[in-house]
Structure formats: structure tokens, C-alpha cells
Design a protein around this motif. Structure first.
Motif, PDB file in Angstrom:
ATOM      1  N   ASP A  42       9.872  -8.292 -31.063  1.00 39.31           N
ATOM      2  CA  ASP A  42      11.137  -8.759 -31.367  1.00 39.31           C
ATOM      3  C   ASP A  42      12.051  -8.241 -30.309  1.00 39.31           C
ATOM      4  OD1 ASP A  42      12.402  -5.665 -32.197  1.00 39.31           O
ATOM      5  OD2 ASP A  42      10.285  -5.755 -32.686  1.00 39.31           O
ATOM      6  N   ASP A  43      13.185  -8.757 -30.294  1.00 42.52           N
ATOM      7  CA  ASP A  43      14.306  -8.530 -29.058  1.00 42.52           C
ATOM      8  C   ASP A  43      15.650  -8.753 -29.835  1.00 42.52           C
ATOM      9  OD1 ASP A  43      14.549  -8.970 -25.869  1.00 42.52           O
ATOM     10  OD2 ASP A  43      16.114  -9.744 -27.046  1.00 42.52           O
ATOM     11  N   TRP A  44      16.397  -7.671 -29.626  1.00 48.20           N
ATOM     12  CA  TRP A  44      17.632  -7.340 -30.287  1.00 48.20           C
ATOM     13  C   TRP A  44      18.572  -8.329 -29.786  1.00 48.20           C
ATOM     14  CZ3 TRP A  44      21.154  -2.544 -29.043  1.00 48.20           C
ATOM     15  CH2 TRP A  44      22.453  -2.520 -29.940  1.00 48.20           C
ATOM     16  N   TYR A  45      18.298  -8.342 -28.514  1.00 47.39           N
ATOM     17  CA  TYR A  45      19.733  -9.457 -27.741  1.00 47.39           C
ATOM     18  C   TYR A  45      19.339 -10.911 -28.424  1.00 47.39           C
ATOM     19  CZ  TYR A  45      21.466 -11.817 -23.784  1.00 47.39           C
ATOM     20  OH  TYR A  45      22.277 -12.732 -22.855  1.00 47.39           O
ATOM     21  N   ILE A  46      18.093 -11.441 -28.458  1.00 43.22           N
ATOM     22  CA  ILE A  46      17.997 -12.709 -28.828  1.00 43.22           C
ATOM     23  C   ILE A  46      18.309 -12.963 -30.398  1.00 43.22           C
ATOM     24  CG2 ILE A  46      15.462 -12.798 -29.238  1.00 43.22           C
ATOM     25  CD1 ILE A  46      17.662 -15.473 -27.414  1.00 43.22           C
ATOM     26  N   THR A  47      18.025 -11.980 -31.121  1.00 44.91           N
ATOM     27  CA  THR A  47      18.102 -11.725 -32.586  1.00 44.91           C
ATOM     28  C   THR A  47      19.797 -12.192 -32.784  1.00 44.91           C
ATOM     29  OG1 THR A  47      16.136 -10.481 -32.907  1.00 44.91           O
ATOM     30  CG2 THR A  47      17.828 -10.812 -34.706  1.00 44.91           C
ATOM     31  N   GLN A  48      20.475 -11.340 -32.031  1.00 48.37           N
ATOM     32  CA  GLN A  48      21.988 -11.288 -32.327  1.00 48.37           C
ATOM     33  C   GLN A  48      22.672 -12.625 -31.566  1.00 48.37           C
ATOM     34  OE1 GLN A  48      23.553  -6.728 -31.484  1.00 48.37           O
ATOM     35  NE2 GLN A  48      24.079  -8.242 -30.089  1.00 48.37           N
ATOM     36  N   TYR A  49      21.806 -13.311 -30.928  1.00 47.71           N
ATOM     37  CA  TYR A  49      22.450 -14.696 -30.468  1.00 47.71           C
ATOM     38  C   TYR A  49      22.002 -15.777 -31.584  1.00 47.71           C
ATOM     39  CZ  TYR A  49      24.665 -14.066 -26.003  1.00 47.71           C
ATOM     40  OH  TYR A  49      25.438 -13.425 -25.129  1.00 47.71           O
ATOM     41  N   ILE A  50      20.882 -15.423 -32.198  1.00 43.06           N
ATOM     42  CA  ILE A  50      20.519 -16.460 -33.235  1.00 43.06           C
ATOM     43  C   ILE A  50      21.297 -16.153 -34.456  1.00 43.06           C
ATOM     44  CG2 ILE A  50      18.636 -16.887 -35.034  1.00 43.06           C
ATOM     45  CD1 ILE A  50      16.670 -16.355 -32.690  1.00 43.06           C
ATOM     46  N   ILE A  51      21.635 -14.822 -34.852  1.00 40.10           N
ATOM     47  CA  ILE A  51      22.628 -14.821 -36.039  1.00 40.10           C
ATOM     48  C   ILE A  51      24.144 -15.270 -35.721  1.00 40.10           C
ATOM     49  CG2 ILE A  51      21.259 -12.952 -37.276  1.00 40.10           C
ATOM     50  CD1 ILE A  51      23.577 -11.151 -36.311  1.00 40.10           C
ATOM     51  N   GLU A  52      24.525 -15.152 -34.278  1.00 35.74           N
ATOM     52  CA  GLU A  52      25.580 -15.710 -34.261  1.00 35.74           C
ATOM     53  C   GLU A  52      25.923 -17.018 -34.301  1.00 35.74           C
ATOM     54  OE1 GLU A  52      28.389 -16.550 -29.926  1.00 35.74           O
ATOM     55  OE2 GLU A  52      26.870 -15.004 -30.156  1.00 35.74           O
ATOM     56  N   ASP A  53      24.744 -18.015 -33.698  1.00 34.85           N
ATOM     57  CA  ASP A  53      24.795 -19.257 -33.845  1.00 34.85           C
ATOM     58  C   ASP A  53      24.680 -19.734 -35.391  1.00 34.85           C
ATOM     59  OD1 ASP A  53      24.865 -19.641 -31.161  1.00 34.85           O
ATOM     60  OD2 ASP A  53      22.945 -19.941 -30.750  1.00 34.85           O
ATOM     61  N   LEU A  54      24.043 -19.224 -36.281  1.00 32.60           N
ATOM     62  CA  LEU A  54      23.810 -19.250 -37.541  1.00 32.60           C
ATOM     63  C   LEU A  54      25.046 -19.019 -38.412  1.00 32.60           C
ATOM     64  CD1 LEU A  54      20.333 -18.120 -38.332  1.00 32.60           C
ATOM     65  CD2 LEU A  54      20.911 -20.359 -37.941  1.00 32.60           C
ATOM     66  N   GLY A  55      25.875 -17.952 -37.872  1.00 38.80           N
ATOM     67  CA  GLY A  55      27.044 -17.715 -38.350  1.00 38.80           C
ATOM     68  C   GLY A  55      28.023 -18.558 -38.247  1.00 38.80           C
ATOM     69  N   HIS A  56      28.109 -19.442 -36.900  1.00 34.60           N
ATOM     70  CA  HIS A  56      29.171 -20.548 -36.432  1.00 34.60           C
ATOM     71  C   HIS A  56      28.647 -21.573 -37.359  1.00 34.60           C
ATOM     72  CE1 HIS A  56      29.364 -18.606 -32.396  1.00 34.60           C
ATOM     73  NE2 HIS A  56      30.625 -18.737 -32.841  1.00 34.60           N
ATOM     74  N   LEU A  57      27.317 -21.993 -37.569  1.00 27.86           N
ATOM     75  CA  LEU A  57      27.220 -22.999 -38.527  1.00 27.86           C
ATOM     76  C   LEU A  57      27.321 -22.904 -39.940  1.00 27.86           C
ATOM     77  CD1 LEU A  57      23.266 -23.680 -37.067  1.00 27.86           C
ATOM     78  CD2 LEU A  57      25.672 -25.176 -36.645  1.00 27.86           C
ATOM     79  N   LYS A  58      27.334 -21.630 -40.346  1.00 27.93           N
ATOM     80  CA  LYS A  58      27.741 -21.373 -41.828  1.00 27.93           C
ATOM     81  C   LYS A  58      29.349 -21.644 -41.905  1.00 27.93           C
ATOM     82  CE  LYS A  58      25.826 -18.417 -44.699  1.00 27.93           C
ATOM     83  NZ  LYS A  58      25.133 -19.473 -45.498  1.00 27.93           N
ATOM     84  N   LYS A  59      29.950 -21.049 -40.956  1.00 29.06           N
ATOM     85  CA  LYS A  59      31.527 -21.207 -40.994  1.00 29.06           C
ATOM     86  C   LYS A  59      32.028 -22.656 -40.830  1.00 29.06           C
ATOM     87  CE  LYS A  59      34.568 -17.486 -39.683  1.00 29.06           C
ATOM     88  NZ  LYS A  59      34.649 -17.117 -41.032  1.00 29.06           N
TER      89      LYS A  59
END
Length: 181
Positions: A42-59
Motif C-alpha cells: 500500500d501507498d499513503w500518497y497514491i491512496t490520498q490522490y485516489i480518494i481526492e479524485d473520487l471526492g471530486h467525482l462525488k461532488k
């Protein structure tokens, strides 16, 4: 009629592609909630980018609740990583003031898309949110923008986001051909 048929096939294809991508995201998540940069750990850095992008899509309303379980697991993974980072930084630096590193700034922004989910161990979160409010001027322009949005979402009554926006506007360049940058 041909145009309508083409549009119908386009929407059918897009629906299939979306389902394929959602399944791919779901299959790539590791059991601890994190996502790997490459196959493996696992990678914290890439996980944050994924949740950021998914957050944008949800918004934007593009993503419904299809991946809420995946997102929640990833968000809680990031919460745990922040706590580990905070405790390890304090231990290694042997002091209480460990600053406001980029990864923590990005965490505050990415996590702000999902404020509806509680943070179990909030000592690290409160520390970095407090540092964001006091040390925002020491950060780069991009990070100041992230902090303005993150602080605004977490503390709607805070005056800091407005101060950041005023500061960014004062330093912005205005050119007729290029616009504001």
C-alpha cells in the motif's frame, strides 16, 4: 435517426466503461484499505490522490454511492497513516512542533471531501489542522489553495480561508491575454 442511435451506443458504451473502471478500482484496493502505487504494498500518497479524485467525482455528481465502501476504507486507511506519521515524526524529531509537511496538507484537503465520517484518533488531525491555520503563509501557492479549501470544509467559521484567498488574489498576475494566474 443515425445520430440518435450513435448517442444511444455512446451512452451504452460509457455505462459499460464506468462499470469496468469501478470494478478495477474495487479490485485494486488492498485489505487494509490502501491502494498500491504498483503491485504490492500500500501507498499513503497514491491512496490520498485516489480518494481526492473520487471526492471530486462525488461532488460533481458523476459518482453515486457505488464505491462508498471502497472510499470509506481508503479514508480510514489515510487516517491511520496520518497518526503513524505524526507519532513517528515526533519520536524521530524529539520535539512537539513537527511542522506541516506536504503529505499532511494534502491529507487535510483530500479528507475534507468526506467530513461525514468520524476520525477515530484525532490528535494528529487536530495538530495538523491547527498548524494549517497558523502556518499557511509559509506554504507554497498550490498548498495554500488546498489549505483554504480544506480548512473551509473542516471549520466553516474560520476566517483563515478568506485570508488565504485575499493573499492569493493580491499576489495573482492579471494579463488580458492570459487572464489571471
Amino acid at each position: 435517426q443515425q445520430k440518435l442511435i450513435a448517442v444511444l451506443f455512446f451512452f451504452f458504451r460509457m455505462s459499460n466503461e464506468k462499470e469496468k473502471v469501478l470494478n478495477q478500482i474495487r479490485s485494486r484496493q488492498l485489505s487494509n484499505g490502501g491502494f498500491p502505487w504498483f503491485e504490492g504494498r500500500d501507498d499513503w500518497y497514491i491512496t490520498q490522490y485516489i480518494i481526492e479524485d473520487l471526492g471530486h467525482l462525488k461532488k460533481l455528481g458523476v459518482l453515486g454511492s457505488e464505491l462508498d465502501d471502497v472510499i470509506q476504507n481508503a479514508v480510514f486507511y489515510c487516517d491511520r497513516e496520518l497518526v503513524k506519521f505524526y507519532e513517528e515524526s515526533k519520536r524521530l524529531m524529539k520535539k512537539e512542533d513537527i511542522g506541516l509537511p506536504d503529505i499532511a496538507q494534502h491529507y487535510l484537503y483530500a479528507r475534507s471531501f468526506f467530513i461525514q465520517w468520524p476520525i477515530d484518533n484525532d490528535e494528529a488531525f487536530k495538530y495538523f489542522l491547527g498548524k494549517a491555520e497558523t502556518d499557511w503563509l509559509k506554504q507554497g501557492l498550490y498548498n495554500q489553495g488546498l489549505l483554504a479549501l480544506g480548512i473551509h470544509r473542516w471549520k466553516s467559521g474560520s476566517s483563515v480561508p478568506k485570508k488565504i484567498l485575499v493573499s492569493l488574489d493580491e499576489r495573482a498576475q492579471h494579463k488580458e491575454e492570459l487572464g489571471m494566474y
